[in-house]
Design a protein around this motif. Structure first.
Motif, mmCIF file in Angstrom:
data_model
loop_
_atom_site.group_PDB
_atom_site.id
_atom_site.type_symbol
_atom_site.label_atom_id
_atom_site.label_comp_id
_atom_site.label_asym_id
_atom_site.label_seq_id
_atom_site.Cartn_x
_atom_site.Cartn_y
_atom_site.Cartn_z
ATOM 1 N N ALA A 27 50.923 -41.080 40.306
ATOM 2 C CA ALA A 27 50.604 -40.349 39.069
ATOM 3 C C ALA A 27 48.760 -40.586 39.195
ATOM 4 C CB ALA A 27 51.085 -41.280 37.966
ATOM 5 N N TRP A 70 53.915 -34.147 39.944
ATOM 6 C CA TRP A 70 54.735 -34.897 38.861
ATOM 7 C C TRP A 70 56.016 -34.917 39.469
ATOM 8 C CZ3 TRP A 70 52.606 -38.110 35.791
ATOM 9 C CH2 TRP A 70 51.132 -37.831 35.560
ATOM 10 N N SER A 93 53.253 -47.071 32.537
ATOM 11 C CA SER A 93 53.509 -46.445 32.121
ATOM 12 C C SER A 93 51.758 -46.248 31.490
ATOM 13 C CB SER A 93 53.579 -45.522 30.527
ATOM 14 O OG SER A 93 54.992 -45.162 31.305
ATOM 15 N N PHE A 162 50.324 -37.368 29.238
ATOM 16 C CA PHE A 162 50.741 -38.558 29.900
ATOM 17 C C PHE A 162 51.797 -39.366 29.006
ATOM 18 C CE2 PHE A 162 51.495 -42.886 32.200
ATOM 19 C CZ PHE A 162 52.408 -42.206 33.419
ATOM 20 N N ASP A 200 54.686 -32.186 27.391
ATOM 21 C CA ASP A 200 53.425 -32.445 27.788
ATOM 22 C C ASP A 200 52.892 -31.652 27.954
ATOM 23 O OD1 ASP A 200 52.344 -34.872 30.212
ATOM 24 O OD2 ASP A 200 52.465 -32.806 30.925
#
Length: 267
Positions: A27, A70, A93, A162, A200
């Motif tokens: 990420a 990704w 996250s 995200f 997204d």
């Protein structure tokens, strides 16, 4: 006291560390390398396609290089979701967002500290970099600023997109699993990814370029749709890989531990 007495390195914790490390590193790397735009058509030696969406013509598959990594994040999201549930993936996250923001803060600091007198031209004389690239960069410090100095709205857009997509992915994944049980892993994994990446694709462009740069909404929608075509295709193509990773994890954990983790994840 030894690590073993704290049970830090049992199989379920070790798996979480490994999956979490892969998730976070990919990420952050995707954010950092995303400044470069590449052409999928050129990658395969093809002429750019000429698509028209929302009245905008001449569209092709020119995408940020962040999309290369990704798919790894998509896969890790679903695998972590499978064994550690919403709490596990939400923790990772939120923590990832903190680390992304920290990374940009560190880069901003690096950009604004004054360079040594010799450094902006050092690449021209040392021969440490290939000749073609040396000759194409007149000032190393300016190049560093251009490559790493992403705009504030791009950073905000990518972070918000995200977070929103991860929350949606977690929610849909578990709703599908509640209805289907252990069967049809492809449905909950691919289905949650397809929906979350639809969100997204448009959120990041809306914040970064509609709000931040004043782009026309039709252009935002058109580029977002092109991005989603790519993400949709990749989500379908990587589905078999989910089963490969799932089987490896099942063998690593053993049937008893794997089943217990999946039960707790749903609880």
């Amino acid at each position: 006291m030894s690590l073993s007495k704290h049970n830090y390195l049992n199989k379920e914790n070790t798996l979480f560390y490994i999956l979490g490390g892969i998730f976070i590193s990919n990420a952050i790397l995707a954010e950092l390398i995303g400044v470069k735009i590449f052409s999928i058509e050129h990658l395969f030696g093809l002429d750019p396609v000429n698509m028209t969406f929302f009245g905008k013509s001449g569209l092709s598959f020119s995408l940020t290089t962040g999309v290369i990594l990704w798919p790894v994040v998509f896969i890790m999201t679903d695998i972590i979701n499978e064994y550690y549930g919403p709490k596990g993936i939400k923790f990772l996250s939120y923590f990832t967002v903190v680390l992304i923001l920290y990374s940009f803060l560190a880069i901003t600091l690096a950009i604004h500290v004054p360079p040594a007198d010799f450094w902006p031209k050092s690449h021209l004389s040392t021969g440490l970099s290939p000749g073609d690239y040396r000759n194409g960069v007149a000032n190393y410090d300016s190049a560093f600023h251009l490559v790493f100095g992403q705009g504030l709205y791009i950073i905000i857009g990518s972070v918000v997109a995200f977070l929103v997509s991860q929350v949606i992915d977690v929610y849909i994944f578990h709703k599908i699993k509640q209805r289907t049980g252990e069967k049809t892993m492809w449905m909950r994994s691919t289905g949650s990814t397809l929906v979350s990446q639809l969100i997204d694709s448009f959120v990041v462009l809306f914040i970064a370029f509609y709000i931040g740069a004043g782009w026309d909404m039709r252009l935002v929608l058109a580029i977002g749709f092109v991005n989603y075509i790519y993400k949709f295709t990749i989500a379908i193509l990587v589905t078999p890989l989910l089963y490969v990773i799932h089987n490896i994890i099942e063998k690593f954990l053993g049937e008893e531990v794997a089943e217990r983790l999946k039960r707790e994840a749903m609880g």
